[in-house]
Structure formats: structure tokens, C-alpha cells
Design an enzyme around this catalytic site. Structure first.
Site, PDB file in Angstrom:
ATOM      1  N   HIS A 269       0.868  -1.082   0.114  1.00 54.59           N
ATOM      2  CA  HIS A 269      -0.024   0.092   0.109  1.00 54.59           C
ATOM      3  C   HIS A 269       1.003   1.127  -0.084  1.00 54.59           C
ATOM      4  O   HIS A 269       1.245   1.806   1.336  1.00 54.59           O
ATOM      5  CB  HIS A 269      -0.864  -0.040   1.160  1.00 54.59           C
ATOM      6  CG  HIS A 269      -1.822  -1.152   1.182  1.00 54.59           C
ATOM      7  ND1 HIS A 269      -1.328  -2.531   1.627  1.00 54.59           N
ATOM      8  CD2 HIS A 269      -3.181  -1.519   1.058  1.00 54.59           C
ATOM      9  CE1 HIS A 269      -2.344  -3.256   1.744  1.00 54.59           C
ATOM     10  NE2 HIS A 269      -3.352  -2.660   1.194  1.00 54.59           N
TER      11      HIS A 269
ATOM     12  N   ASP B 243      -9.491   7.153   6.932  1.00 56.48           N
ATOM     13  CA  ASP B 243     -11.107   7.213   6.789  1.00 56.48           C
ATOM     14  C   ASP B 243     -11.670   5.779   7.236  1.00 56.48           C
ATOM     15  O   ASP B 243     -12.814   5.863   7.999  1.00 56.48           O
ATOM     16  CB  ASP B 243     -11.333   7.319   5.246  1.00 56.48           C
ATOM     17  CG  ASP B 243     -11.443   8.876   4.724  1.00 56.48           C
ATOM     18  OD1 ASP B 243     -12.009   9.645   5.391  1.00 56.48           O
ATOM     19  OD2 ASP B 243     -10.409   9.250   3.977  1.00 56.48           O
ATOM     20  N   GLY B 244     -11.119   4.747   6.856  1.00 60.84           N
ATOM     21  CA  GLY B 244     -11.573   3.393   7.403  1.00 60.84           C
ATOM     22  C   GLY B 244     -11.699   3.312   8.843  1.00 60.84           C
ATOM     23  O   GLY B 244     -12.516   2.853   9.585  1.00 60.84           O
TER      24      GLY B 244
ATOM     25  N   ASN C  44      -8.022  11.928   3.475  1.00 62.78           N
ATOM     26  CA  ASN C  44      -7.538  11.931   1.958  1.00 62.78           C
ATOM     27  C   ASN C  44      -8.758  11.832   0.888  1.00 62.78           C
ATOM     28  O   ASN C  44      -8.640  11.705  -0.235  1.00 62.78           O
ATOM     29  CB  ASN C  44      -6.409  10.932   1.587  1.00 62.78           C
ATOM     30  CG  ASN C  44      -6.872   9.648   1.823  1.00 62.78           C
ATOM     31  OD1 ASN C  44      -7.856   9.286   1.906  1.00 62.78           O
ATOM     32  ND2 ASN C  44      -5.818   8.782   2.345  1.00 62.78           N
TER      33      ASN C  44
ATOM     34  N   ILE D  28     -10.351   9.285   0.143  1.00 61.26           N
ATOM     35  CA  ILE D  28     -10.270   7.994  -0.689  1.00 61.26           C
ATOM     36  C   ILE D  28     -10.513   6.872   0.084  1.00 61.26           C
ATOM     37  O   ILE D  28      -9.688   6.814   1.095  1.00 61.26           O
ATOM     38  CB  ILE D  28      -8.883   7.997  -1.525  1.00 61.26           C
ATOM     39  CG1 ILE D  28      -8.856   9.156  -2.590  1.00 61.26           C
ATOM     40  CG2 ILE D  28      -8.883   6.578  -2.417  1.00 61.26           C
ATOM     41  CD1 ILE D  28     -10.014   9.002  -3.790  1.00 61.26           C
TER      42      ILE D  28
ATOM     43  N   HIS E  58      -3.921   3.273  -3.620  1.00 64.58           N
ATOM     44  CA  HIS E  58      -4.117   2.545  -2.159  1.00 64.58           C
ATOM     45  C   HIS E  58      -3.248   1.286  -1.834  1.00 64.58           C
ATOM     46  O   HIS E  58      -2.583   1.164  -1.039  1.00 64.58           O
ATOM     47  CB  HIS E  58      -5.596   2.366  -2.072  1.00 64.58           C
ATOM     48  CG  HIS E  58      -5.996   1.835  -0.458  1.00 64.58           C
ATOM     49  ND1 HIS E  58      -5.918   2.231   0.531  1.00 64.58           N
ATOM     50  CD2 HIS E  58      -6.140   0.426  -0.390  1.00 64.58           C
ATOM     51  CE1 HIS E  58      -5.968   1.360   1.419  1.00 64.58           C
ATOM     52  NE2 HIS E  58      -6.196   0.313   0.852  1.00 64.58           N
TER      53      HIS E  58
ATOM     54  N   SER F 257     -23.750  -7.163  37.378  1.00 65.77           N
ATOM     55  CA  SER F 257     -24.136  -8.558  36.782  1.00 65.77           C
ATOM     56  C   SER F 257     -22.671  -9.628  36.737  1.00 65.77           C
ATOM     57  O   SER F 257     -22.562 -10.691  36.662  1.00 65.77           O
ATOM     58  CB  SER F 257     -24.728  -8.649  35.375  1.00 65.77           C
ATOM     59  OG  SER F 257     -25.954  -7.892  35.493  1.00 65.77           O
TER      60      SER F 257
ATOM     61  N   GLU G 164     -18.568  -2.672  24.303  1.00 68.46           N
ATOM     62  CA  GLU G 164     -17.562  -3.935  24.773  1.00 68.46           C
ATOM     63  C   GLU G 164     -16.443  -4.100  23.609  1.00 68.46           C
ATOM     64  O   GLU G 164     -15.192  -4.356  24.164  1.00 68.46           O
ATOM     65  CB  GLU G 164     -18.205  -5.216  24.156  1.00 68.46           C
ATOM     66  CG  GLU G 164     -19.708  -5.446  25.127  1.00 68.46           C
ATOM     67  CD  GLU G 164     -20.960  -4.640  24.691  1.00 68.46           C
ATOM     68  OE1 GLU G 164     -20.890  -4.144  23.749  1.00 68.46           O
ATOM     69  OE2 GLU G 164     -21.996  -4.693  25.237  1.00 68.46           O
TER      70      GLU G 164
ATOM     71  N   ASP H 113     -34.013 -13.732  30.016  1.00 68.51           N
ATOM     72  CA  ASP H 113     -33.650 -12.627  28.972  1.00 68.51           C
ATOM     73  C   ASP H 113     -33.375 -13.343  27.547  1.00 68.51           C
ATOM     74  O   ASP H 113     -33.735 -12.556  26.562  1.00 68.51           O
ATOM     75  CB  ASP H 113     -32.376 -12.179  29.260  1.00 68.51           C
ATOM     76  CG  ASP H 113     -32.349 -10.920  30.163  1.00 68.51           C
ATOM     77  OD1 ASP H 113     -33.465 -10.578  30.401  1.00 68.51           O
ATOM     78  OD2 ASP H 113     -31.326 -10.480  30.843  1.00 68.51           O
TER      79      ASP H 113
ATOM     80  N   HIS I  62     -29.708 -13.509  24.670  1.00 67.58           N
ATOM     81  CA  HIS I  62     -28.540 -13.495  25.591  1.00 67.58           C
ATOM     82  C   HIS I  62     -27.884 -14.819  26.061  1.00 67.58           C
ATOM     83  O   HIS I  62     -27.116 -14.740  27.159  1.00 67.58           O
ATOM     84  CB  HIS I  62     -29.319 -12.605  26.708  1.00 67.58           C
ATOM     85  CG  HIS I  62     -29.449 -11.175  26.609  1.00 67.58           C
ATOM     86  ND1 HIS I  62     -30.189 -10.767  25.493  1.00 67.58           N
ATOM     87  CD2 HIS I  62     -29.190 -10.176  27.403  1.00 67.58           C
ATOM     88  CE1 HIS I  62     -30.383  -9.291  25.778  1.00 67.58           C
ATOM     89  NE2 HIS I  62     -29.616  -8.988  26.574  1.00 67.58           N
TER      90      HIS I  62
END
Lengths: 685, 685
Positions: free
Chosen positions: A54, A181-182, A211, A213, A285, A405, A432, A490, A494
């Protein structure tokens, strides 16, 4: 500061980045630009040599990274593991050549030209993505997007926690991130950024490679976020700069060092900067530029050197940058030498447990051997924590908003809060994934053994981060309670069914499922002692009677063992169970023994440790000639390994249901009576 | 509109919500308040009867929900599956009694008082969390936080896609969500909200139960987000209202119906509203109020009726609300009756595939039987899609920003873009989790068969949503490419090892791993035909030679089959492989047969389908007396089931590494030579 924004418009033709690029290239080439060009050239060359990789990101972010590494990042290439160094996290791990180039140029041992030439080849420290352990200056393994960003939040938390414990004279450093961006599109970035803003991690700075892109093309295909506004909503400072303007970047970095809030600096850059055709496009990229474009890019930079060549002057300038922190490090070493907590600091940072750390736990186990308490394993886990946490000051707990819990808190151990780090418990919120990744960051930082809590079923939300803990061999412990239909009403959303199997399938993760209080304490001891990998503790919501009354040897250490040998004759069946089902096996065995069918009961709290035992021991425990019966309120997947082809399995046929727990165990036939009947039938047949 | 903000301050003592509550209770009790009180009373009673559950949320959100259900939500209780109804998603699924109470009061069949009395009991439609399939008006299964929110984004996308296809006369409805702090803390909410803002889903409205309380206590323990600003940064309209002020809520809902952007309405509410001690505290969140507090809450409301009693006047008012949409539905039925696309609309919404849908695929397979193409299965998958997508107009594809790698796009099929829904491809961005949950929403909406793409290793990011697709038995297809170390240089972070096992462990999920082009087409056929559950297609990056030259029967339909019977005598070994390793098995078999060791080769592309075959078939395929050898570039976990105790496994011992693919296969010993040597040695031993 100049903004490139008006020049880089998505989807316009012809490529509008090229005009912006020409303007930037027309600026006078400062030494800083030349230094950045060295990073670019190495990235171009390594990707060409590897025929994969890359180049676009390192080419785009070289200016910003150069400003950071030459003026702000506190490090000394002579000791990349100096504990008070700043942490640098390349969250956009695909741009790994940015990091390798910087390490090489700043003179880090073990990242020579010969290593860069073997970029992405077997056994090279310059792997496709930065891999923790491949080189001491690689702070974390990145590539799965968003993870590095969230690791960095954990590192910045660790810094604050350790500063509160050892003082700023030993712990006073910053955490810097390069993110794409990702990274910011991934959900984990929300969890981590929101937590960082809440905790006011002012020493965390993210350089966002803005960028426009992504792989599919212009980010306008899928993204319309106002990133600055978004981060401001999290309580961050946020600004945008021209990512090719060294002065603007330096000014922004300087501002960040004064902020009491975490800072996002959106660096507007041109991906693949200098490539005459591919700059500003997704084409730069994730693939080599190709020889012609590579040559043309170098020529556009005025870079007239051969592949992997760096002129001596630039080498010197970079080498000097690499030792910028030498004085600070030396001063720090003097402070450490005289520090009253020196030994304790060194012990914690080395990951060595304190002398006698498990003595309180041993005392608890001795007491339990007497008292035989009937406790949910989430409660016996809490009692074990009450013995461990005071004895192991680097343990820092937390929960993803299920403290009551998960029973992860310990009386008298305060929680941290914004601005107050004098605590050892984190309210992570309903986050989480961010929690698990931040824990990885804390463990990687050193000096912290993080443990956390959520329900076992929500282990799925954390899975990408748990995988990285396993890959990086980090000591993190996840307390995952409500580990079966035993959670009851639940319902199936769950109730974990496949989670034990899916975690057991993961390399280098230890999955513990203790069956009573004694086993819970033993499993905790093993998880804390395990310096080279993560552990999961799967714990019951419901009370479980004690079956262990011996407190000497940690029997869970072998992964599985005989709880009760057949008493009415030589074994005809071995009932093998984990967790809450050990009691089902014991009761079934009683029924069968009463009928003259001799049965042994085996507890199998940790498959991974059991698999490590020698074959003789395993055969002895499982019973070579006996009918082997697995009992676990979970999916059968994976059990064949222990049961063989003739074996029987009593467990969950699919997802659970909503009802009181005892109704569910009956409904799904996970009872002593059903187990005994199945054994009886099979032995008769 | 009055804001409660100044009154509810975190952590102050005494409970500051009580003063605000008193002020609200002092307002004149309108009929709307009384109707909301009926919802509250039922929630209180059902949770008390069940001795477990979550009363706080329904008590807090009853006013807002009543405004929505009595004035805005388009539905007709007489036909909860009316295709053009508005979708209502209770993302905060723990507050399930809010939904059950509303369904009951609006006169939905199958949610009588007798069902509410059996809240959270086995076989009751009023399960702990709303479960899709338990009642026709439950649009989706919720509970795992953030999922419902993201499902709703998918439903709103489905509405736009179908409106573009069938016109607003058949498809013109809104999607409404009730979400909690926890929903918005989850990372998936970022991905889904960002996508919704980008796509300008103006018909999506989220009522955020902004009650400042989560399980651990006040949200200030872990949360400092400015939610309104955050959502504005995504391109949403956002406002805050007093969630107990029916007029203010109605005004905000009315505004939302006029917006061309999705809308977030933060309803400032008091959790457990009316409970004199527990209101405004976490104590009302997840446990019964207890008889005294329950009685006192009802008394504070002026609710003087027995448990599960609703006075006739309120019943009538609610019943009328339940038929508000009857006229609209009738008019719609008339429009449908005369609509030229009626049959096609009904077919798509019923999930029936078009007549002859697989004929183009059959033609492709016949061609491939002749041509024996050597293609990566991700490429043969794309060819299969080129045959399927034009023939099955409800198929809507996409990728999490890996379109060119996943090969999920089809030439001539345009992508949707903000404001333009005349496409059948979604650029989801780097948002795997949001993508998978949105796909669930599209499938649940009906009329869409969503498929998507990412790398197999990032299947972990989607796992919580894939689990829900499996639980809800929804037809969604995930194209997961780069399915082993065959992806090469990107290294262990990108190389799935345990993912086949972890997905195979999940109930009701079909995991397909085709070994050549023909199998890829067959697996696609099975995945699309599978109306009652999700499928994963694990596909290779690297080219694979064709081994199948017969195109008649879909041989993958049996999950596993003999590719090549032993030729030099009766079988001594069965080499069992999937995907790219079938060729390793075939080559190993050639080596062994040449030495006079007769071997059969079995392809096992779908364990779940193979497990469904009768024992005789399975035994015949696996070879009862032969040495069974599994070959898969993945973890061994789970293979014992097919290999037995004497079996051999050739695969991955742990995580992968960064290097060219062919180097990795050699490095990890997954080659014909290694396999043949292992068989030779074992048979000799």
C-alpha cells in the site's frame, strides 16, 4: 494555513488532485520536505520490490509523520522500549511502510535496508501490516481497521493510571495515532473516541489521514460525516490542516500538546502524493504503482536516487531526529535510579507478578475447601478478585455497563473518573469492542493487567479485539458471565450457545469455564499467571454447589481431571463436563452408580491446557475404553475430539429460549435424569 | 417545550428526578396520559408476575410511544404483516413490555392478557426480549444493543429500494425506532447512523430514550457525548424534547415526517416514571419494582385497577388507535389489486424466487463443465452473480469497501447513491457490522435478498449480526473472500484461521467453502434458495483449477461428496478437503495412488448440509475403514467429527504470517507432498 479542500473535489474529471499536487510540489523544497520524500521513496521502492502493498498512504502522510517524528514524538531509537517514550500507533496499518521507513531512517536497529528489501516476505520484521513482536518499536499489531485507534485510547489510559501510581517523574508521555477514513468509519472508533472524550485524555492526539479516498473510490460513495463536528461532540478538540504543509501541521501538533482534551487533527492529504497519474485516486491505495509511475513519482519529487538509496545528508538529519529523545531518556534514567518505587515500577512494567501475589488466593481456596460454598461462579470470581486485586496492584478492572451482573468490582477499589485517575476500575459504558481494544492497548503499554466484564454472548462484539490479543500474546482477562441458558428469562439473544466453541477455536486463547468456587479461584490464578496470552472466564449466573474440597494443587492447571472416579467397579462411562454441568454429571453418575453402572466424572475447565497434557494423562482422564459422554449447556461443535466417534453429547441442539433457567434445563434435556438415561440406553444397546 | 434537563443532574442527592416527576404528575391527566399509564401499568404487572424483567424503560417511554402509536405509526392491528405498514423497531429490546403492552392494547391477536401474564415464560410470545417469529407484529429480534437501530436503517433502505422498483403507490412507509443510551453507545450505531445520514433516509426516525441512566448508574459514569451534535455530524436532523410532554413529542414527530434527513428525537425521560423511590435510578432498569413500589407507582399515577386490568374506556381508545390505519390499508389493497406489478410485488414480498431463476446459472454451469475454467472462487462467484442478479431482481449486493476484492459487483447493475435508489448495489463503506445488521433489516422488511462482501477474517466484526440472522432465520448471504493464508502478504491480521470453525459452530448458519468454479455456482444456488437462514460463502483469493466437469446435479447440496474414488484398489485413505485444499487433496491422492496406495478424495463444501445426510451416505463418503485425512488451511477445531480419533489433519497450527501465498502453503506444510508423506507414514505405522 492553506486548505486543500476546495481543490480536491470528489468524482470530478480530470483528476483534481493533480492541480493541488502541482501547487504543493511547486513550493520550495525544505529539508523537512526532503526528509518526508525519503519516507515516500522507501515506501515506493519496498512496495515495488514486494510486488504488493500500500504505497498511497505513506506517500500521502509522509509530511505529517515527518513533522511528528522530527519535532514532537518523544523517543530514542537507541532504546525503543524506554518505558516513558511516547507511543506511536499506525492505526491505518496497511500503510506499514510509513512506520518501517521512519524506523529505518531514525536508526532503529533491526530495521535495516535489508529488511525493507524483504518487505512482506516470510520472517521479515517488515511484514504486510505492523506486527507486534516483529520489531521492538512496533507498539501494536494493526490492520483490522479501528483497532489501533482504540488500542491508543487504552495506552493513553494506561499512561494516566501509571502516572497516578508512580508520579509524572516516571510516567509522562503522549500517545499519537495515524488513522484513516476506514478507521473512523468503523464502529469501534465511536466507542473508543467517546470513551476518550469522556475521560479527557488530553495526551492523546490522532492524525486523521483525511484523503477522501477509500478502496471503493472516493469516500463520497459512502461517507458524508462531518468528522470534526463528530469528534467535538465526543468532547475532543478538532481541527483540519493541509497535510502537506509542515508548518501548519507543526502548529496543530503544538496546539494538541496544550489541550486538556484529546485532539483530532484532520490532515487533508493527497493519497499517493507525487504519483503523476495515480495520486488522489484509489489506484494508489493497495497496489504497487508500477515501474513507470514509480519512476515518475520520484522524478516529480526531484528524487534522483536509486531504489532504497537515501543520500547521506538526509540520513544524518533523520539519524539526529532518531536520537532527539536521548537526553530526555538519560534524565529519566537518573530519575528512575533514585525513585523510591523503582523496583516496583520495573517489576510492573516487566510484567512480573509481585512476590506472593497468589497467597491471599491460596488462603481463600483453603477456606473454601472447608466451607464448600454454593456460589455462582461470577460471585466466586468476585471473591477471587477480592483476594487478587489488592495483591496485584497492576490489575485494573472494568465492565461494559454490567458491573453488578459481572461482579467485576472489588469493594474499596475506586473507579476512575474524568480527571481523576486514582482508581483501578473503569466504567467502560456499553462499549464492549472499544473496551477489549483499549484493554489490549493497556496491556501493550505495560504496567497494567486489564480485566473486564460483559456477558459471554457479547463476547462476539469483542471478538476482533480478542483475536488481536491472542495474536499479540497479551495478558488480558475477560470475565464473561451468564454463560449459558442458565441466565434464564432474557432469552436466546442473551444465551450463549456457540460461544465456548467459537472461542476455543481461536489460537492462543485460553477459555476457562470453572464449575465451582474452587475452580473459579484456580482459573483466575491461571489467567493472571499467564503472561503470554489472553484468557476468557466463562462464569455462571446461577449458584453452583462445591464439588472440590481439596485446596492444595491447582487442578485446573492440567485443563481437565477426574473429579470422581467410578466407585462401584471399573469405569464403564466417563461423564465429561464443564462449568455448571459438572454438577449434572455428578448427579447423573450417582444415578448410574446406584444401578451398578460405574462412572467417572471429569471436569474439563480448559480445553487448551488439557490438550497440552501428554497423551497418557489424557487417556487416563478420559478413559480409553469407557463410553465418553460430554455434558455442556452449549453447542456440540468441537466435542468429538474428546468423545470419539462412539461418544454421546448432552447439550444444546440450537439456540435457547426465554424462560426461568430451571425450566430451560428441563426443556432442553440437560439434566441428570436425561444424561443417565442416555448412558443406560447406549450401554444396553 | 419544557426541558427536564436542568432538573435531572447526575449523582446529586437526594434523587433529583423525583421533583421533576412530581411536576409532571401534577400536570392535568389527559386521555393520552391515561393511555400511556395503561402501558406503564401492564409493564409493572408483567414484570412483577414474571419476577424478572425491565420495567424502567416502558414506564419512561410510555408517553412518547403513545404519541407515536396513536397519531403517527401507520399500522392496522388486523393485519400486522400488511406490507406497506410503518416499521416499528424497539431497539432497546429489554423494554419489551413496552411493545407487548402496545400490541395488546391496540388489539393485536395473539397478544392477549393471558400472554402478558406469561411474560418471560417458556413458549410465551411475550419473551424476555422481542423475538421475531413469536408474534407477527414483532419486526425484529432485539436485545443485543445497537442491532435494532441498525436493522431499522436496513428497513428504511429496503423501503426506498422497493419504492424505486414498485412506486410509491405500493411502497411508502416510515421506520420508527426506540433506542436507548446503550444503543447509541455501541459502535454499530455509528456505522448505521453514518450510513443513514449519507443515504439521506428521511423516513427514518429514532426516538432516543434519553434518560441519563444505564445499568451501572448515571450515564455520567461513562458518557459525555453531545448526542444531538453527533447525529448532526452524520447529516441527521436532531432535537431534544421533554419525553413526558405529549404535545412536544407530537410536534417533534410531525417535524420528522417532513424531514428529508433521518431524525433523532432525544426524549428526555425519567426511567421508571411514577415509581416514588426508584424513578430516575438504575434500580428501575432491570428488576421488578417489588410489590410495594409497584403499588405506590400505580397510586402516583392515579391508577386504581387490579393487575392486568385496563378500564373499558381506555381499551376502546386504544382499540381505535389500533385500527387507525384500516382505511389506509384498504385503499392500499385496492391499489395493489389494480397494480400492473402486483404479482411480482407479492412474489418478492413472500420471498418466493422467480420462475426459472436458476436457469442462467445452470447454463453457466454447463459451460463451465466444458471449459473447466481456472478461477479464484471469488471470481467464479462474481460470474455466478452475473447469472443470478439479473434473474433475481430482489437481490441487492454490496461490500464494506472491498468491492474490487470481493467481486460482489455485477456489470450494468448500478449502485445507489444519496437520493437515487434506482440501483441494486450498496457501497456500505468500512462498516462491516452496520452492513450485516442493515442486511438483516432488509431481509426482515421483505422484498429484498441482500448479499454483501468483506474478507472472511472481518466476518468477526459482523458476528453479532450474523448470529441474529441465524436466530431469526433470515435469508442473507455474506460473500467472505480471501478465505485463508492464500491471501498472502497482508499477513495474520488478514488471514482467517479459526473463522470457518467459529462460523460452523453457529446454529442455523450455512458455511459454504466451494473448491472450484462449479462448486461456487452450486453454493450460490443453495444460498439463494435457502429461505430460512443465512449463508456464508468463504471464497479464495487465489486461482483454483476446476475439478468438477459434471453440471447436472448440484452435488454441493449434500454438503460433501466423493470427487474421485480410489482407482488403484479399495480405499485405504479418504482425503477430505474444502475450498482451495481440494486440489491439494487431489494432488496428494495422485502421489499416493502412484505408489499403490488407493485414496478417495472428498470435497466437503458445507458441513451443515453434510451433517443432515443419512448416516449411510456419510459413511460411504467418509469411508468407514479408511484412514481419514482432513486437509484445510484452517484450524483443526471441529474436524474430529469427520476424522474420528485415528484421523489425520493437515492445516494451520495457529495464526498465519506475512509472505506470498505459495511460500505460506509450503511454510505451514499444506502441500500434496506433506499430506502424502503423512498418509504414507501413518499407514506404514
Amino acid at each position: 494555513m492553506a486548505s486543500l479542500e476546495p481543490d480536491i473535489q470528489p468524482k470530478a474529471e480530470p483528476n483534481p488532485a493533480l492541480a493541488a499536487q502541482a501547487a504543493i510540489l511547486a513550493r520550495p523544497a525544505t529539508e523537512e520536505r526532503r526528509m518526508a520524500d525519503a519516507v515516500r521513496a522507501l515506501a515506493i521502492d519496498a512496495v515495488e520490490a514486494a510486488k504488493s502493498g500500500h504505497p498511497g498512504m505513506p506517500m500521502g502522510m509522509a509530511d505529517a509523520a515527518t513533522a511528528l517524528w522530527t519535532k514532537f514524538l518523544k523517543f530514542d531509537a537507541a532504546d525503543p522500549r524506554w518505558p516513558d517514550r511516547d507511543r506511536f500507533v499506525l492505526s491505518a496499518g496497511h500503510g506499514s511502510m510509513l512506520l518501517y521507513g521512519l524506523l529505518h531512517l531514525t536508526g532503529h536497529a533491526g530495521m535495516g535496508i535489508e529488511h525493507l528489501r524483504r518487505f512482506r516476505q516470510l520472517h521479515s520484521p517488515a511484514a504486510g501490516h505492523p506486527e507486534f513482536g516483529e520489531h521492538p518499536a512496533i507498539e501494536t499489531t494493526t490492520g483490522p481497521l479501528g483497532q489501533g485507534f482504540a488500542n491508543a485510547v487504552g495506552m493513553a489510559m494506561a499512561e494516566r493510571l501509571l502516572a497516578a501510581r508512580f508520579g509524572p517523574e516516571l510516567v509522562d508521555h503522549r500517545t499519537w495515532v495515524v488513522a484513516s477514513d476506514g478507521d473512523l468509519m468503523e464502529g469501534i472508533s465511536h466507542e473508543a473516541a467517546s470513551l476518550a472524550g469522556h475521560l479527557r485524555l488530553g495526551k492523546l492526539t490522532v492524525l486523521y489521514d483525511d484523503n477522501n479516498i477509500s478502496i471503493d473510490g472516493d469516500t463520497s460513495l459512502s461517507l458524508s460525516d462531518d468528522a470534526l463536528k463528530r469528534f467535538e461532540a465526543y468532547g475532543w478538540a478538532a481541527r483540519r490542516v493541509d497535510g502537506h504543509d509542515a508548518a501548519a501541521i507543526s502548529a496543530a501538533l503544538g496546539e494538541a500538546t496544550k489541550s486538556d482534551r484529546p485532539t483530532l487533527i484532520a490532515c487533508r492529504t493527497i493519497i499517493g502524493f507525487s504519483a503523476p497519474k495515480k495520486a488522489g485516486t484509489a489506484a494508489s491505495h493497495g497496489a504497487p504503482l508500477g515501474p513507470d509511475e514509480a519512476a515518475a513519482a520520484k522524478s516529480a519529487l526531484g528524487w534522483n536516487h536509486g531504489p532504497f538509496e537515501v543520500p547521506e545528508g538526509l540520513r544524518e538529519a533523520w539519524g539526529k531526529a532518531g536520537r532527539r529523545g536521548a537526553g530526555a531518556r538519560e534524565a529519566w534514567l537518573w530519575r528512575l535510579a533514585e525513585h523510591p518505587q523503582r523496583a516496583e515500577f520495573e517489576r510492573a512494567m516487566a510484567g512480573r507478578l509481585p512476590e506472593g501475589w497468589n497467597a491471599p488466593l491460596a488462603a481463600l481456596r483453603a477456606k473454601w475447601a472447608e466451607e464448600k460454598p454454593k456460589l455462582a461462579t461470577r460471585v466466586s470470581s468476585q471473591r477471587a478478585l477480592e483476594a487478587l486485586v489488592p495483591a496485584v496492584p497492576e490489575m485494573v478492572g472494568g465492565s461494559a455497563d454490567l458491573t453488578g451482573s459481572n461482579n467485576t468490582n472489588v469493594k474499596g477499589v475506586p473507579a476512575v473518573s474524568p480527571g481523576n485517575w486514582d482508581g483501578r476500575y473503569i466504567h467502560y459504558g456499553v462499549r464492549e469492542h472499544g473496551m477489549a481494544a483499549a484493554m489490549n492497548g493497556m496491556a501493550l503499554h505495560g504496567g497494567i493487567i486489564p480485566y473486564s466484564g460483559t456477558f459471554l454472548v457479547f463476547g462476539d462484539y469483542m471478538r476482533p479485539s480478542i483475536r488481536l490479543a491472542a495474536l499479540m500474546r497479551q495478558r488480558v482477562v475477560h470475565v464473561l458471565t451468564h454463560d449459558s441458558i442458565g441466565l434464564g428469562e432474557d432469552g436466546p439473544t442473551h444465551q450463549p450457545v456457540e460461544h465456548l466453541a467459537s472461542f476455543r477455536a481461536m489460537p492462543n486463547l485460553h477459555v476457562f469455564r470453572p464449575g465451582d468456587a474452587m475452580e473459579a479461584a484456580e482459573c483466575w490464578e491461571l489467567a493472571v499467571a499467564r503472561a503470554d496470552g489472553p484468557s476468557v472466564l466463562a462464569l455462571s449466573r446461577q449458584n453452583l454447589p462445591a464439588f472440590r474440597v481439596d485446596a492444595g494443587e491447582n487442578r485446573c492447571a492440567r485443563g481437565g481431571y477426574v473429579v470422581a472416579e467410578a466407585s462401584s467397579g471399573s469405569r464403564r462411562a466417563t461423564l465429561i463436563a464443564s462449568g455448571s454441568e459438572v454438577q449434572v454429571a455428578l448427579a447423573a453418575s450417582d444415578l448410574l452408580e446406584a444401578e451398578g453402572i460405574p462412572c467417572a466424572v471429569v471436569s474439563l475447565p480448559c480445553w487448551e491446557l488439557f490438550a497440552e497434557q501428554d497423551e497418557g494423562y489424557r487417556a487416563e482422564v478420559l478413559g480409553e475404553d469407557a463410553l465418553r459422554v460430554g455434558i455442556e449447556a452449549a453447542a456440540e461443535f468441537g466435542w468429538s475430539r474428546w468423545l470419539g466417534e462412539r461418544g454421546l453429547f448432552i447439550g444444546m441442539p440450537g439456540f435457547g429460549a426465554s424462560a426461568p433457567a430451571e425450566h430451560l434445563f428441563r426443556h432442553f434435556g440437560i439434566t441428570p435424569e436425561v444424561a443417565a438415561a442416555a448412558v443406560r440406553k447406549r450401554l444396553a444397546g
